[in-house]
Design a protein around this motif. Sequence first.
Motif, short mmCIF file in Angstrom:
data_model
loop_
_atom_site.label_atom_id
_atom_site.label_comp_id
_atom_site.label_asym_id
_atom_site.label_seq_id
_atom_site.Cartn_x
_atom_site.Cartn_y
_atom_site.Cartn_z
N CYS A 72 0.96 -1.37 0.13
CA CYS A 72 0.08 0.11 -0.19
C CYS A 72 0.77 1.10 0.12
CB CYS A 72 -0.97 -0.07 1.18
SG CYS A 72 -1.90 1.55 1.60
N CYS A 75 -0.19 3.10 3.54
CA CYS A 75 0.31 2.70 5.05
C CYS A 75 1.39 2.03 4.66
CB CYS A 75 -0.91 2.05 5.76
SG CYS A 75 -1.14 0.40 4.88
N CYS A 95 -6.81 -0.70 -0.19
CA CYS A 95 -5.94 -1.32 0.72
C CYS A 95 -6.93 -2.01 1.82
CB CYS A 95 -4.87 -0.51 1.35
SG CYS A 95 -4.17 -0.99 3.10
N HIS A 97 -6.10 -2.52 4.75
CA HIS A 97 -5.59 -2.30 6.23
C HIS A 97 -6.52 -0.82 6.26
CE1 HIS A 97 -2.86 -5.34 6.58
NE2 HIS A 97 -2.37 -5.12 5.80
N CYS A 98 -5.88 0.12 5.34
CA CYS A 98 -6.29 1.71 5.75
C CYS A 98 -7.49 2.03 4.77
CB CYS A 98 -5.17 2.47 5.46
SG CYS A 98 -4.40 2.49 3.78
ZN ZN Z 1 -2.83 0.90 3.41
#
Ligand code: ZN
Length: 103
Positions: A72, A75, A95, A97-98
């Motif tokens: 990503c 992040c 992404c 995650h973020c």
């Molecule tokens: Zn990310």
Amino acid sequence: MHVKKGDLVKILAGRDKGKQGHIIRAIPKENRVVVEKVNLVKRHQRPSPAYPEGGIITKEAPIHVSNVMIICSSCKKPTRIAHKFLDNGKKVRACKHCGASLD
Ligand SMILES: [Zn+2]
């Protein structure tokens, strides 16, 4: 394929496990990608217009897309791909995650 030319990826398996690099070529037909400086092989090259000297050259060999994970840009973590839709209806990769868009 979940990755394409220009993506920064982390190598998950093989000799270059843990390395990172940009995809310089995608081969969707074979589900393979060529990543800069990853999976280098030595090739014996005959003299040709491109290589007037011939000899041994090192060159990236394709690896399977299942052995890479996109990193990503927001992040900086390797991530699986989520899909999201923009207001204009366009589908982009994101992404996990973020949530940042990767396209
Ligand atoms: Zn990310």
